[in-house]
Design a protein around this motif. Structure first.
Motif, PDB file in Angstrom:
ATOM      1  N   CYS A  36       0.958  -1.044   0.051  1.00 20.51           N
ATOM      2  CA  CYS A  36      -0.088  -0.133  -0.128  1.00 20.51           C
ATOM      3  C   CYS A  36       1.066   1.157   0.021  1.00 20.51           C
ATOM      4  CB  CYS A  36      -0.972   0.042   1.201  1.00 20.51           C
ATOM      5  SG  CYS A  36      -1.827   1.569   1.290  1.00 20.51           S
ATOM      6  N   TRP A  37       0.765   2.176  -0.857  1.00 16.80           N
ATOM      7  CA  TRP A  37       1.293   3.395  -0.959  1.00 16.80           C
ATOM      8  C   TRP A  37       0.282   4.420  -1.127  1.00 16.80           C
ATOM      9  CZ3 TRP A  37       1.288   5.988  -5.651  1.00 16.80           C
ATOM     10  CH2 TRP A  37       0.978   5.524  -6.773  1.00 16.80           C
ATOM     11  N   PHE A  38       0.988   5.925  -0.588  1.00 17.51           N
ATOM     12  CA  PHE A  38       0.111   6.815  -0.624  1.00 17.51           C
ATOM     13  C   PHE A  38       0.677   8.221  -1.360  1.00 17.51           C
ATOM     14  CE2 PHE A  38       1.907   7.771   3.417  1.00 17.51           C
ATOM     15  CZ  PHE A  38       1.956   8.918   3.456  1.00 17.51           C
ATOM     16  N   GLN A  54      -1.198  -1.681  -4.434  1.00 20.73           N
ATOM     17  CA  GLN A  54      -0.311  -2.428  -5.662  1.00 20.73           C
ATOM     18  C   GLN A  54      -0.521  -3.937  -5.568  1.00 20.73           C
ATOM     19  OE1 GLN A  54       3.518  -1.131  -5.664  1.00 20.73           O
ATOM     20  NE2 GLN A  54       4.065  -2.589  -7.364  1.00 20.73           N
ATOM     21  N   PHE A  55      -1.030  -4.554  -6.792  1.00 17.19           N
ATOM     22  CA  PHE A  55      -0.899  -5.990  -7.082  1.00 17.19           C
ATOM     23  C   PHE A  55       0.066  -6.167  -7.637  1.00 17.19           C
ATOM     24  CE2 PHE A  55      -5.154  -4.339  -5.591  1.00 17.19           C
ATOM     25  CZ  PHE A  55      -5.572  -5.589  -4.683  1.00 17.19           C
ATOM     26  N   GLU A  56       0.382  -7.480  -7.597  1.00 15.34           N
ATOM     27  CA  GLU A  56       1.393  -8.249  -8.367  1.00 15.34           C
ATOM     28  C   GLU A  56       1.028  -8.528 -10.104  1.00 15.34           C
ATOM     29  OE1 GLU A  56       0.744 -12.967  -7.055  1.00 15.34           O
ATOM     30  OE2 GLU A  56       2.111 -11.717  -5.775  1.00 15.34           O
ATOM     31  N   PRO A 100       4.929   3.267  -6.446  1.00 17.38           N
ATOM     32  CA  PRO A 100       5.004   4.602  -6.380  1.00 17.38           C
ATOM     33  C   PRO A 100       5.887   5.370  -7.136  1.00 17.38           C
ATOM     34  CG  PRO A 100       6.029   2.995  -4.279  1.00 17.38           C
ATOM     35  CD  PRO A 100       5.455   2.403  -5.418  1.00 17.38           C
ATOM     36  N   ASP A 101       6.958   4.475  -7.720  1.00 20.87           N
ATOM     37  CA  ASP A 101       7.989   5.266  -8.640  1.00 20.87           C
ATOM     38  C   ASP A 101       7.426   5.255  -9.999  1.00 20.87           C
ATOM     39  OD1 ASP A 101       9.477   5.854  -6.218  1.00 20.87           O
ATOM     40  OD2 ASP A 101      10.310   3.888  -6.406  1.00 20.87           O
TER      41      ASP A 101
END
Length: 102
Positions: A36-38, A54-56, A100-101
Motif C-alpha cells: 500500500c502506498w500513498f 499495488q497488486f502483483e 510509487p515510482d
C-alpha cells in the motif's frame, strides 16, 4: 523538496498510521496484494489524499476489484476516527499495478 510545516508533519503522521493499519489488514485479506502506498499534497489535504493498493499482476487485480468499495469505506472510517472527513471516499483509494515510482 520543500520542508514540511508542523501541521503538515502531523498530517503526514496521521496518514502514515492509517495507511499502515489498512495495509496490514489488506495484506492479510487480499491475495496478490504487494503493498500500500500513498500520494498527498499537504496544502490540499485531505482532498488530495490518494491511497493505492499495488497488486502483483492483472489476475490478482481483477479478482480484488469487487472488494474496492469495502476498502474505500474502511479508509473513510479510519480517517474519520482520526478526525479527518473524506467527502468522496471513492476518490481516495484505488487498486493498481503501478508502484510509487512508476
Amino acid at each position: 523538496m520543500k520542508k514540511l510545516s508542523k501541521v503538515q508533519l502531523k498530517q503526514q503522521a496521521l496518514v502514515m498510521s492509517v495507511a499502515d493499519q489498512i495495509e496490514a489488514e489488506a495484506l492479510a485479506e487480499i491475495p496478490g496484494m504487494v503493498q500500500c502506498w500513498f500520494d498527498v499534497e499537504y496544502h490540499l489535504f485531505p482532498g488530495s489524499l490518494l491511497l493505492c493498493f499495488q497488486f502483483e499482476d492483472d489476475s490478482a487485480l481483477n479478482a480484488a476489484q469487487p472488494e474496492l468499495l469495502k476498502w474505500q469505506k474502511k479508509l473513510s472510517a479510519a480517517m474519520l476516527k482520526k478526525g479527518v472527513i473524506l467527502k468522496d471516499m471513492r476518490k481516495h483509494l484505488t487498486f493498481t499495478l503501478l508502484g510509487p515510482d512508476d
